[in-house]
Enzyme design. Structure first.
Site, mmCIF file in Angstrom:
data_model
loop_
_atom_site.group_PDB
_atom_site.id
_atom_site.type_symbol
_atom_site.label_atom_id
_atom_site.label_comp_id
_atom_site.label_asym_id
_atom_site.label_seq_id
_atom_site.Cartn_x
_atom_site.Cartn_y
_atom_site.Cartn_z
ATOM 1 N N CYS A 1 0.839 -1.346 0.024
ATOM 2 C CA CYS A 1 -0.062 0.073 0.071
ATOM 3 C C CYS A 1 0.823 1.112 0.163
ATOM 4 O O CYS A 1 1.614 1.565 -0.882
ATOM 5 C CB CYS A 1 -0.874 -0.224 1.258
ATOM 6 S SG CYS A 1 -2.227 1.031 1.068
ATOM 7 N N HIS A 2 0.715 2.160 1.114
ATOM 8 C CA HIS A 2 1.534 3.289 1.018
ATOM 9 C C HIS A 2 2.933 3.163 1.726
ATOM 10 O O HIS A 2 3.695 4.035 1.767
ATOM 11 C CB HIS A 2 0.763 4.426 1.924
ATOM 12 C CG HIS A 2 -0.224 5.004 1.806
ATOM 13 N ND1 HIS A 2 -1.623 4.178 1.424
ATOM 14 C CD2 HIS A 2 -0.680 6.191 0.917
ATOM 15 C CE1 HIS A 2 -2.386 5.198 0.842
ATOM 16 N NE2 HIS A 2 -1.885 6.119 0.529
#
Length: 192
Positions: free
Chosen positions: A112-113
């Site tokens: 994800c991030h």
């Protein structure tokens, strides 16, 4: 997959604001595969997750990152969530800890991030990876080759886009952790 990681200890580096499922599912998969898992964070006590924008559960911290030594671990997991990696990427101890895995060729899995942390640790350049859509420009600007796939493996570095990719992410993460050190990546990284 049971006992595939027996005898291995894996660090999960996170802080408040981690995406709940991006920590809990990899931890569950690692333990099912026989690994010992330790939660490493910039603070002691507990950290709090999120379920997207809603507050989630707390998780006990096993070791503060300030005293964590990458030599004690066989692999590293970096869960996402926007707040978690955004905080970790400005923490000198967290960046030192992440870089140490790359310096020694140990496998790393980021979802994800979480690749934001890899950018600030100085280890994204020249790597093929994926991430949450909103940070792909950041990865390109850091010199990474960015693709839109559920899971990407680049010589021991496993990346995925979002919670929907967790089954593929966890499977590849376990495969890479079972393989262990990637000496080619170590040589490439140290040559920079």
């Amino acid at each position: 997959m049971a006992e595939q990681l027996s005898g291995k200890t894996i660090a999960v580096l996170a802080t408040d604001g981690f995406e709940q499922v991006e920590l809990t599912e990899p931890v569950k998969a690692l333990r099912k595969a026989g690994a010992k898992v330790e939660i490493v964070a910039p603070k002691t006590g507990q950290i709090t997750g999120f379920r997207h924008f809603d507050k989630g559960d707390t998780v006990k911290v096993d070791r503060p990152v300030q005293s964590a030594d990458a030599a004690s671990y066989d692999g590293l997991v970096l869960p996402g969530g926007a707040h978690n990696p955004d905080s970790l990427r400005t923490n000198k101890d967290a960046l030192r800890f992440v870089r140490a895995f790359f310096d020694t060729g140990k496998p790393v899995a980021a979802i994800c991030h979480a690749p934001w942390v890899l950018i600030d640790a100085g280890v994204a350049e020249g790597r093929r990876m994926t991430s949450y859509a909103s940070i792909r420009t950041d990865l390109r600007n850091a010199g990474a080759e960015v693709v839109d796939q559920e899971v990407v493996v680049d010589n021991g570095l496993v990346t995925s886009r979002n919670p929907d990719d967790l089954p593929a992410f966890c499977a590849k993460m376990i495969e890479e952790f079972a393989e262990g050190r990637h000496t080619t990546r170590t040589a490439d990284w140290l040559a920079r």
